[in-house]
Scaffold this motif. Structure first.
Motif, short mmCIF file in Angstrom:
data_model
loop_
_atom_site.label_atom_id
_atom_site.label_comp_id
_atom_site.label_asym_id
_atom_site.label_seq_id
_atom_site.Cartn_x
_atom_site.Cartn_y
_atom_site.Cartn_z
N LEU A 1 0.82 -1.20 0.00
CA LEU A 1 0.00 0.00 0.00
C LEU A 1 0.86 1.26 0.00
N GLN A 2 1.95 1.24 0.78
CA GLN A 2 2.86 2.39 0.80
C GLN A 2 3.49 2.60 -0.56
N ALA A 3 3.90 1.54 -1.23
CA ALA A 3 4.48 1.65 -2.57
C ALA A 3 3.47 2.23 -3.55
N LEU A 4 2.22 1.79 -3.46
CA LEU A 4 1.18 2.32 -4.35
C LEU A 4 0.94 3.79 -4.06
N SER A 5 0.93 4.18 -2.78
CA SER A 5 0.77 5.58 -2.42
C SER A 5 1.94 6.42 -2.93
N ASP A 6 3.16 5.88 -2.79
CA ASP A 6 4.35 6.60 -3.28
C ASP A 6 4.25 6.84 -4.79
N ASP A 7 3.53 5.95 -5.49
CA ASP A 7 3.33 6.09 -6.93
C ASP A 7 2.02 6.83 -7.23
N GLY B 1 -12.93 9.75 -5.35
CA GLY B 1 -13.85 8.81 -4.73
C GLY B 1 -13.17 7.51 -4.32
N ILE B 2 -12.28 7.01 -5.18
CA ILE B 2 -11.53 5.80 -4.85
C ILE B 2 -10.67 6.03 -3.61
N LEU B 3 -9.95 7.15 -3.58
CA LEU B 3 -9.11 7.44 -2.40
C LEU B 3 -9.95 7.68 -1.16
N GLU B 4 -11.13 8.26 -1.32
CA GLU B 4 -12.01 8.45 -0.17
C GLU B 4 -12.44 7.09 0.38
N HIS B 5 -12.72 6.15 -0.51
CA HIS B 5 -13.08 4.79 -0.08
C HIS B 5 -11.92 4.14 0.67
N TYR B 6 -10.71 4.21 0.09
CA TYR B 6 -9.53 3.64 0.74
C TYR B 6 -9.33 4.28 2.12
N ALA B 7 -9.46 5.61 2.18
CA ALA B 7 -9.26 6.32 3.46
C ALA B 7 -10.28 5.88 4.50
N SER C 1 -1.02 5.14 -8.87
CA SER C 1 -0.94 4.93 -10.32
C SER C 1 -1.73 5.96 -11.12
N ALA C 2 -2.00 7.10 -10.52
CA ALA C 2 -2.74 8.16 -11.21
C ALA C 2 -1.75 9.20 -11.74
N HIS C 3 -2.04 9.70 -12.91
CA HIS C 3 -1.20 10.74 -13.52
C HIS C 3 -1.91 12.08 -13.36
N PRO C 4 -1.17 13.14 -13.01
CA PRO C 4 -1.80 14.44 -12.71
C PRO C 4 -2.76 14.93 -13.80
N ASP C 5 -2.44 14.70 -15.05
CA ASP C 5 -3.31 15.18 -16.14
C ASP C 5 -4.60 14.37 -16.26
N GLU C 6 -4.67 13.23 -15.61
CA GLU C 6 -5.83 12.35 -15.73
C GLU C 6 -6.71 12.32 -14.48
N ILE C 7 -6.33 13.06 -13.44
CA ILE C 7 -7.08 13.03 -12.18
C ILE C 7 -8.49 13.60 -12.40
N ASN C 8 -9.48 12.87 -11.88
CA ASN C 8 -10.87 13.34 -11.92
C ASN C 8 -11.53 12.97 -10.60
#
Length: 90
Positions: free
Chosen positions: A45-51, A66-72, A54-61
């Motif tokens: 999970l830490q490695a995924l967060s460090d990356d 919502g996905i991060l809110e669910h994880y949180a 897997s989201a790219h700034p130009d593609e964030i919506n």
């Protein structure tokens, strides 16, 4: 006068003590195994967060939010339980 056996040296007591020792060893092994499982999941999970998940700034919506809110919210349930906070407050 009858002689009483010392309960600490009877075969029955020794068998019980041996079962208790084996049970304690099994519990310790299971605990260490589960801790290793948690450590591995936390590292992934830490490695995924460090990356940046897997989201790219130009593609964030808002879907990414919502996905991060669910994880949180899932992590909050875990930390509340582990630390006796939120609905698990003592």
């Amino acid at each position: 006068m009858t002689t009483r056996l010392n309960p600490i040296t009877t075969p029955r007591f020794e068998a019980r003590a041996e079962r208790a020792r084996r049970n304690k060893e099994a519990a310790l092994a299971a605990f260490i195994g589960k801790k290793a499982e948690i450590d591995e999941r936390l590292a992934r999970l830490q490695a995924l967060s460090d990356d940046h998940f897997s989201a790219h700034p130009d593609e964030i919506n808002w879907g990414h939010v919502g996905i991060l809110e669910h994880y949180a919210s899932l992590l909050k349930r875990i930390t509340d339980s582990a630390f006796g906070e939120g609905e698990h407050a003592r």
